[in-house]
Enzyme design. Structure first.
Site, PDB file in Angstrom:
ATOM      1  N   ARG A   1       1.072  -0.801  -0.098  1.00  0.00           N
ATOM      2  CA  ARG A   1      -0.019   0.176   0.360  1.00  0.00           C
ATOM      3  C   ARG A   1       0.647   1.396   0.092  1.00  0.00           C
ATOM      4  NH1 ARG A   1      -3.515  -2.845  -1.712  1.00  0.00           N
ATOM      5  NH2 ARG A   1      -5.478  -2.987  -0.963  1.00  0.00           N
TER       6      ARG A   1
ATOM      7  N   GLU B   1      -3.940   7.533  -4.494  1.00  0.00           N
ATOM      8  CA  GLU B   1      -4.016   6.727  -6.027  1.00  0.00           C
ATOM      9  C   GLU B   1      -5.591   7.791  -6.815  1.00  0.00           C
ATOM     10  OE1 GLU B   1      -3.609   2.051  -5.727  1.00  0.00           O
ATOM     11  OE2 GLU B   1      -2.451   2.570  -4.877  1.00  0.00           O
TER      12      GLU B   1
ATOM     13  N   HIS C   1      -0.794  -0.102 -10.142  1.00  0.00           N
ATOM     14  CA  HIS C   1      -1.879  -0.889  -9.303  1.00  0.00           C
ATOM     15  C   HIS C   1      -1.757  -1.966  -9.667  1.00  0.00           C
ATOM     16  CE1 HIS C   1      -3.619  -1.188  -5.263  1.00  0.00           C
ATOM     17  NE2 HIS C   1      -3.503  -1.778  -5.499  1.00  0.00           N
TER      18      HIS C   1
HETATM   19  C1  GLV Z   1      -4.842  -5.602  -4.276  1.00  0.00           C
HETATM   20  O1  GLV Z   1      -4.306  -4.021  -3.515  1.00  0.00           O
HETATM   21  C2  GLV Z   1      -5.278  -6.130  -2.699  1.00  0.00           C
HETATM   22  O2  GLV Z   1      -5.419  -5.610  -1.838  1.00  0.00           O
HETATM   23  O3  GLV Z   1      -6.413  -6.736  -3.314  1.00  0.00           O
END
Ligand code: GLV
Ligand code: GLV
Length: 317
Positions: A236, A265, A283
């Protein structure tokens, strides 16, 4: 029939498990929902499937009087106010395991991309700069015999460690608990964060985002890293202070960074966008056909179980 809201128009067939079992309202492709509008949508719903970009805070939960379950289409669930959901007896679920390998493979890809300067090389070639083979053109580093620090030895961190160990890296990890399986499989040693920052050639982040891990990697931590070390983040964004990272890179410290996740983001620190030794992806850790379809199936199973009053397979609150 229970009413549910889905915040994304998933590809055809991905939510087929729900057919005939619940009454579904889906956010349309060109619709943008503010937090208030999302709250409005959830007002008369029994359940919801939401994305990691949907902020389900106290304000949203307060209005969702009928809501029994929030099925998060992600393994991370920092987008949801878990305490508030608990207080209100709203079940929260996630989609672990099925995305572990996809995310780990992206992490390994990013490591090679940044240490062997693959994107920089690609750009160099496309710019017409290749004038002939040279002994010291675009030199990088090898993974084999590198010391890799895994921050967070959960499911994803452990699989990353296993893959890197198989490629010849030495593994150390930082985690609240000892991971005996990981130690057995990869000869990994548990170390303190400071030790890892000071000694690792490559550091890869696999921690969940919590109050404790927010800005875990800030100016001070970055300053402890080796001058040519690499930092990878597929966890994250807000675990790293992005502004401090940009500033550290600006001073010429660090070999490079590879980031799949960002603090705000879809916004990205503009300085990072302009740096050559920074590899960025939007991501896409779990973005394989296999993982994303499996996540949809699990999100459906979690939702349906909770609506039926059964224990959902992946409950986090
Ligand atoms: C992606 O970042 C997730 O947490 O699935
Ligand atoms: C998430 O799947 C993790 O535990 O790494």
């Amino acid at each position: 029939m229970d009413k549910i809201f889905v915040t994304y128009p998933f590809p055809e067939g991905w939510l087929s498990l729900l057919e005939g079992k619940v009454k579904i309202e889906i956010k349309s492709e060109d619709e943008f929902l503010s937090r208030e509008e999302l709250a409005e949508k959830l007002k008369d719903k029994d359940g919801a499937i939401v994305l990691l970009g949907d902020i389900i805070d106290k304000g949203v939960l307060e209005k969702a009087r009928k809501l029994k379950v929030i099925s998060n289409y992600a393994v991370g669930y920092d987008n949801i106010d878990i305490e508030e959901a608990r207080k209100r007896g709203i079940i929260v679920t996630n989609t672990p395991d099925v995305l572990t390998n996809a995310t780990a493979e992206l992490t390994v890809s990013l490591i090679f991309a940044v240490i062997r300067r693959i994107l920089e090389s690609n750009e160099f070639l496309h710019q017409g700069n290749f004038t002939g083979w040279e002994p010291d053109l675009l030199l990088g580093y090898e993974l084999k015999d590198s010391l890799v620090g895994i921050l967070g030895a959960g499911r994803i961190g452990s699989v990353v460690a296993g893959k890197l160990y198989a490629l010849g890296a030495k593994i150390v990890y930082y985690d609240a608990s000892k991971n005996e399986d990981l130690e057995k499989e990869t000869k990994a040693e548990k170390e303190g964060l400071k030790w890892i920052l000071q000694n690792a050639d490559i550091i890869s982040i696999h921690l969940p985002l919590t109050q404790k891990t927010h800005h875990l990697i800030d100016e001070k931590e970055l300053s402890m890293m080796k001058d040519n070390a690499f930092l990878i983040n597929t966890g994250r964004g807000a675990i790293i202070n992005e502004a401090s990272l940009a500033e550290t890179l600006r001073t010429g410290k660090l070999g490079g960074v590879a980031l799949d996740v960002f603090e705000n983001e879809p916004g990205i620190n503009t300085h990072l966008l302009r740096m050559e030794n920074v590899v960025l992806t939007p991501h896409i850790g779990s973005a394989t056909y296999k993982a994303r379809k499996a996540m949809a199936e699990i999100a459906c199973r979690n939702l349906l179980a909770a609506l039926k009053g059964e224990e959902p397979p992946n409950r986090v609150a």
